[in-house]
Design an enzyme around this catalytic site. Structure first.
Site, PDB file in Angstrom:
ATOM      1  N   GLU A  21       2.533   1.729  -3.473  1.00  0.00           N
ATOM      2  CA  GLU A  21       1.614   2.204  -4.498  1.00  0.00           C
ATOM      3  C   GLU A  21       1.222   3.668  -4.303  1.00  0.00           C
ATOM      4  O   GLU A  21       1.028   4.400  -5.259  1.00  0.00           O
ATOM      5  CB  GLU A  21       0.334   1.342  -4.506  1.00  0.00           C
ATOM      6  CG  GLU A  21       0.566  -0.065  -5.026  1.00  0.00           C
ATOM      7  CD  GLU A  21      -0.691  -0.933  -4.984  1.00  0.00           C
ATOM      8  OE1 GLU A  21      -0.599  -2.102  -5.354  1.00  0.00           O
ATOM      9  OE2 GLU A  21      -1.755  -0.424  -4.545  1.00  0.00           O
ATOM     10  N   GLU A  22       1.120   4.062  -3.050  1.00  0.00           N
ATOM     11  CA  GLU A  22       0.618   5.405  -2.761  1.00  0.00           C
ATOM     12  C   GLU A  22       1.721   6.463  -2.786  1.00  0.00           C
ATOM     13  O   GLU A  22       1.471   7.618  -3.137  1.00  0.00           O
ATOM     14  CB  GLU A  22      -0.071   5.379  -1.386  1.00  0.00           C
ATOM     15  CG  GLU A  22      -1.005   6.536  -1.139  1.00  0.00           C
ATOM     16  CD  GLU A  22      -1.891   6.290   0.076  1.00  0.00           C
ATOM     17  OE1 GLU A  22      -2.109   5.116   0.458  1.00  0.00           O
ATOM     18  OE2 GLU A  22      -2.356   7.281   0.672  1.00  0.00           O
ATOM     19  N   GLU A  77       0.831  -1.210   0.000  1.00  0.00           N
ATOM     20  CA  GLU A  77       0.000   0.000   0.000  1.00  0.00           C
ATOM     21  C   GLU A  77       0.863   1.257   0.000  1.00  0.00           C
ATOM     22  O   GLU A  77       0.584   2.220  -0.719  1.00  0.00           O
ATOM     23  CB  GLU A  77      -0.919   0.013   1.241  1.00  0.00           C
ATOM     24  CG  GLU A  77      -1.932  -1.105   1.289  1.00  0.00           C
ATOM     25  CD  GLU A  77      -3.176  -0.803   0.455  1.00  0.00           C
ATOM     26  OE1 GLU A  77      -3.251   0.280  -0.141  1.00  0.00           O
ATOM     27  OE2 GLU A  77      -4.059  -1.674   0.402  1.00  0.00           O
TER      28      GLU A  77
END
Lengths: 175, 175
Positions: free
Chosen positions: A61-62, A58
Site C-alpha cells: 500500500e505504501e 503495508e
C-alpha cells in the site's frame, strides 16, 4: 484480587525490510510530516485480527512493491507511546523478499521512496537508530547468510479447535 | 479514511524458561483448573506498562524462584483468543537464569511445580506443543551454546526525550 484477564494494552506496528539480494539494496521511505529526512522501512499499524505478516500488505500500500514474507528480525517494546494514546506499542520488523521492483509510492504518506544500498543505510545519519541497527543486522545477513539473523515462522494448530497461531523462533538445525 | 491511530488490540503474555545449566533442568508448572497434566513454563499477563522482562516477576510470584533475564526465545501471535475476550494475544517466552533453587509455588495458581530435565520435557506428551518446541530449542542451546537460539535485548533512547525502549534481535558478531 480479580482473576479476570486484563484489557488489551498494546498496539502492534509492523514494518517490512524488503531486501533485493541481487544488488544489496533495501526499500526505504521518508514519511510526510514526521521526522525530517529520516529513512525508514515502510510499515504501519496492523489492523485488528491481522498477523505480523501484514507487513506485506503495508509495504504494498505504501510503496507499490509486492513482496513475500521471509522472517522476523526484531521486536521493540515501548510504553506510553505518544502515538498510542499512552498505551504500549510493539513494533516488529520483518524481512521480505521483493516480487516486483517498480516503485509507485503513496504520496499521501510518503515524501520519498527509494531502493537504497544496505551499506549506505547502515552508515547514514539520515535515519532512525532502530533502522540503522537493523540495516547493520541485514548487512551481516547478506554477507554471512540470513539464517544467522532470522526468526523463522511456523503456523501451528491452537488448543482451541479450528484455530491456528503463528510461532516465531530460531530455526533448530535438523541435524 | 481516519488517520487516527487505532485502539490497543493485543494483550501480552510472558513466560520464563528458567534453565539450570549445571544439570540441564528447567522450571515447569502445571496450572490448576486448566489443561490437565500439561507441563508449562510459569508466566502470565504483563500488567500495563510492564516490560517483557516482567517474566522474572511472574516466575517469582508463581514459583518462588528468583531469576535474571537472559534473552527472548520465541513469540506467538494468536487472534480471537478466548482468554482475551476475542482480542489478539502475543505470548513471549524468555530464557532466564536461576538465582535461587528452592521451589515455593503458589498453590492458588499451580497444581505442581518442578525442576524437570529439558530432555524429558522435549519428549513427554504431557505438555503443550509450544512448550515442547521451546524445550527442543533450549536443549539445542544447552548443547551448542545459547547464542544459537537467543535474541539479545538492549535498551535504547526513544526519539521522545527521556524515554527508552527495549529492542530485541539477534546479536551481531562484533568481528
Amino acid at each position: 484480587e480479580s482473576k479476570l484477564p486484563g484489557f488489551a494494552t498494546h498496539q502492534i506496528g509492523v514494518a517490512g525490510a524488503v531486501v533485493d539480494e541481487s544488488n544489496g539494496k533495501v526499500l526505504v521511505v521518508q514519511d510526510k510530516n514526521k521526522t525530517k529526512n529520516a529513512w525508514k522501512f515502510p510499515g504501519g499499524l496492523s489492523d485488528p485480527g491481522e498477523n505480523i505478516v501484514t507487513a506485506v500488505r503495508e509495504v504494498l500500500e505504501e510503496t507499490g512493491i509486492r513482496s513475500e514474507f521471509r522472517s522476523l528480525l526484531s521486536i521493540r517494546q515501548q510504553h506510553n507511546h505518544p502515538g498510542a494514546f499512552g498505551m504500549s506499542d510493539i513494533y516488529v520488523i520483518c524481512r521480505l523478499r521483493p516480487l516486483s521492483y517498480d516503485i509507485h509510492f503513496c504520496t499521501r504518506e510518503c515524501e520519498r521512496c527509494e531502493w537504497l544500498s544496505l551499506a549506505e543505510l547502515a552508515r547514514t545519519a539520515d535515519t532512525t537508530p532502530i533502522t540503522s541497527r537493523v540495516a547493520r543486522l541485514l548487512l551481516h545477513g547478506l554477507e554471512r547468510g540470513f539464517e544467522s539473523i532470522d526468526l523463522a515462522m511456523e503456523e501451528l494448530p491452537a488448543v482451541y479447535s479450528g484455530m491456528f497461531y503463528q510461532l516465531y523462533h530460531r530455526q533448530i538445525p535438523s541435524s
